[in-house]
Structure formats: structure tokens, C-alpha cells
Design an enzyme around this catalytic site. Structure first.
Site, PDB file in Angstrom:
ATOM      1  N   THR A  97       0.848  -1.192   0.000  1.00 51.42           N
ATOM      2  CA  THR A  97       0.000   0.000   0.000  1.00 51.42           C
ATOM      3  C   THR A  97       0.881   1.238   0.000  1.00 51.42           C
ATOM      4  O   THR A  97       1.645   1.461   0.948  1.00 51.42           O
ATOM      5  CB  THR A  97      -0.937   0.022   1.216  1.00 51.42           C
ATOM      6  OG1 THR A  97      -1.705  -1.175   1.235  1.00 51.42           O
ATOM      7  CG2 THR A  97      -1.886   1.207   1.143  1.00 51.42           C
ATOM      8  N   MET A 171      -8.828   2.450  -4.804  1.00 46.62           N
ATOM      9  CA  MET A 171      -9.839   1.584  -4.203  1.00 46.62           C
ATOM     10  C   MET A 171      -9.389   1.108  -2.829  1.00 46.62           C
ATOM     11  O   MET A 171     -10.160   1.118  -1.850  1.00 46.62           O
ATOM     12  CB  MET A 171     -10.113   0.396  -5.115  1.00 46.62           C
ATOM     13  CG  MET A 171     -11.143  -0.582  -4.584  1.00 46.62           C
ATOM     14  SD  MET A 171     -12.829   0.038  -4.666  1.00 46.62           S
ATOM     15  CE  MET A 171     -13.139  -0.197  -6.435  1.00 46.62           C
ATOM     16  N   LYS A 172      -8.138   0.684  -2.717  1.00 46.94           N
ATOM     17  CA  LYS A 172      -7.614   0.190  -1.438  1.00 46.94           C
ATOM     18  C   LYS A 172      -7.684   1.283  -0.373  1.00 46.94           C
ATOM     19  O   LYS A 172      -8.026   1.011   0.793  1.00 46.94           O
ATOM     20  CB  LYS A 172      -6.173  -0.286  -1.623  1.00 46.94           C
ATOM     21  CG  LYS A 172      -5.436  -0.633  -0.332  1.00 46.94           C
ATOM     22  CD  LYS A 172      -6.035  -1.843   0.363  1.00 46.94           C
ATOM     23  CE  LYS A 172      -5.463  -2.045   1.772  1.00 46.94           C
ATOM     24  NZ  LYS A 172      -4.041  -2.373   1.796  1.00 46.94           N
ATOM     25  N   LEU A 173      -7.379   2.512  -0.732  1.00 43.87           N
ATOM     26  CA  LEU A 173      -7.435   3.591   0.255  1.00 43.87           C
ATOM     27  C   LEU A 173      -8.865   3.845   0.721  1.00 43.87           C
ATOM     28  O   LEU A 173      -9.101   4.124   1.905  1.00 43.87           O
ATOM     29  CB  LEU A 173      -6.816   4.867  -0.322  1.00 43.87           C
ATOM     30  CG  LEU A 173      -5.311   4.799  -0.616  1.00 43.87           C
ATOM     31  CD1 LEU A 173      -4.827   6.131  -1.182  1.00 43.87           C
ATOM     32  CD2 LEU A 173      -4.510   4.428   0.626  1.00 43.87           C
TER      33      LEU A 173
END
Length: 297
Positions: A97, A171-173
Site C-alpha cells: 500500500t 480503491m484500497k485507500l
């Protein structure tokens, strides 16, 4: 000849992910600054490289599960003469990340050096990683994404194609924003219950029976009820992720009021010396604020 895959970064998440790949029969070459996991990976069938360059010499696809943008750059040799040699004809899979800006720039540099690039950040902590039950988000050129999606199948329960780089990291955030605020809210609720004399085991049963229960809440409420701060997702990592979300919000000029409060709390928890404990140790910062309220009363 077997096609080998490289895996660099054997931390809390990287080690179980690499183990699942090796146990599934993936011919794996691993490397890490820390050699702590080498014995387990060798036992699972992986080869431990002596030198970093050995990974790039033996493997055309290299997975990175590293803790920071700087670690990515250092391992790839970005900004040095080694970068072009390591990237040419290689596919780099970024599963950690980082900021979307870092990923976009990294993709451009890798492609300019004759390589290919796929974002594949994961959602989940240590236990889902051990069970091969992560959620993977992917972005990049469609043919590269398809190949990587098939390659990393042993690490995930579900996978989603998000589009072009850096859409997977964005999207991950967004997912992290929900996770961080949810677990912080659960921790504050536990503190509230405890300070009102409620039995925490009973509190956990009530929450687990209700409509708000989830896999995450069940795990975290049990940890809070037993004061178990063994790491699944570390305070320092959550603080980093909170910073990335806050910076991404500012980058498009939007507010993130709940996240901003969490960011402050995780910073306070790290300064109290709990950076390597699980994220539910944010309880310590909440307790410190309670003490300050009582002192001022």
C-alpha cells in the site's frame, strides 16, 4: 524449464502470502532484508535468493510486498543504473500500500525501462493472509492483470479488476478509510462499555449477535475483550495508511473528518510506544484522553 516467480518482502503479510504461493506449487524465489522466514519458506518449496539481483536474474515476474515507497524504490534500484537492467522484460506486481501518485510514477518508469507493471494491493490482515482469504484489487494492462490474477490465486478469496493504474490503490485507500474508522469506533465503544462497568465478554456476544457484526468486528472485539494486542495490523502501519488516505483526500480537495480524528489517535498511540502492537491498541490513546478529561474536571 519451470517459470519462476520472485517474491520480495517477507513481513507480517508477505510471509504468509509467499507461503501460500509456495504451498500451492508456485516455483518461488524469495528475498527479504530480514531472513527470519527463510526456513519456513524453504520447507514449503521456495528458494531463498542470496542476493537481490538473483531474484531478477531468475524470475520474469517479481511480486513486491513492501512497507513503503522508499522500500519499493530501493529494491527496484529506481534512480540508479541498476533499475533499467532489473526492469527490462520483467513484470513488477506491487501488492503493498502506497500513494496512488507513487504507483502511477512507478508504472511510467517501469514501462519506460521496458518492463510491465500491475497494481495488486490486498485487503485483509495477518489471519486472512495466513488462510489465503485476502481480497485483491488489480489495475494495469488487461493481459498483464489477467496473468497476475491467475498467478496470485492462492492468496485470495476474491479479486476485482479496477481499471488502469492507479485505480486499484485508490480503491484500497477507500477500503482502508472504512476499516480504520470502523475499528476505531469499535475500540471507543469498548472503552465506553468498560468504563460503565459492562462485562466485555457479554458486550462481545451482544455485538457478535447483531446486524453490525462482521469478520473484522468479531476478531477485534475478542482482542479488545481479552486485551490481546498481538499484531495483525500494526499501529504504525495503520498510521501510515491513515496518512495516505488523508493526503489522497486533500489531493482532490475533499474532507475526511472521521479519518482525521483516527489519524490523530493512531499518532498518539505510536508516540505512547505502541507502534508495533495491533491497531486495537488505539485504546491506549483513548484511555489517555479519558485521563486528561478527568484531570480537567
Amino acid at each position: 524449464m519451470q517459470v519462476k516467480t520472485g517474491f520480495i518482502g517477507l513481513g507480517v503479510m508477505g510471509t504468509p502470502m509467499a507461503l501460500n504461493l509456495a504451498r500451492a506449487g508456485t516455483p518461488l524465489v524469495v528475498w527479504s532484508r530480514s531472513k527470519d522466514s527463510y526456513d519456513a519458506l524453504r520447507a514449503a518449496g521456495a528458494h531463498a535468493a542470496d542476493e537481490l539481483d538473483d531474484v531478477f536474474a531468475q524470475c520474469r515476474t517479481v511480486i513486491l510486498m513492501l512497507a513503503s515507497e522508499r522500500a519499493n524504490d530501493d529494491v527496484l534500484g529506481r534512480g540508479t543504473p541498476a533499475f533499467a537492467a532489473r526492469m527490462k522484460d520483467h513484470t513488477i506486481v506491487h501488492m503493498g500500500t502506497t500513494s496512488a501518485e507513487h504507483s502511477r510514477a512507478l508504472a511510467n518508469d517501469i514501462e519506460a525501462a521496458g518492463g510491465r507493471y500491475v497494481e495488486a494491493p490486498v485487503s485483509g490482515s495477518r489471519k486472512p493472509a495466513e488462510a489465503g482469504q485476502l481480497v485483491v484489487m488489480l489495475a494495469g494492462e488487461p493481459e498483464d492483470v489477467d496473468a497476475v490474477r491467475a498467478l496470485v490465486k492462492p492468496v485470495y478469496r476474491d479479486s476485482f479488476v479496477c481499471g488502469a493504474v492507479p485505480s486499484a490503490l485508490t480503491m484500497k485507500l477507500a477500503v482502508n478509510l472504512f476499516l480504520i474508522t470502523m475499528v476505531t469506533g469499535l475500540t471507543e465503544a469498548t472503552h465506553f462499555a468498560q468504563r460503565h462497568g459492562i462485562d466485555l465478554a457479554l458486550f462481545a456476544k451482544v455485538l457478535n449477535a447483531g446486524p453490525m457484526a462482521s469478520d473484522v468486528s468479531r476478531i477485534k472485539i475478542d482482542k479488545l475483550a481479552t486485551q490481546d494486542f498481538n499484531v495483525q495490523a500494526a499501529i504504525s502501519d495503520v498510521l501510515k495508511n491513515s496518512r495516505l488516505v488523508a493526503e489522497a483526500a486533500r489531493g482532490v480537495a475533499i474532507a475526511s473528518p472521521l479519518l482525521d480524528v483516527c489519524f490523530a489517535l493512531y499518532g498518539e498511540t505510536e508516540r505512547l510506544g505502541h507502534g508495533h502492537e495491533d491497531m486495537v491498541a488505539v485504546l491506549r490513546a483513548i484511555e489517555a484522553r479519558t485521563a486528561a478529561v478527568r484531570d480537567s474536571a
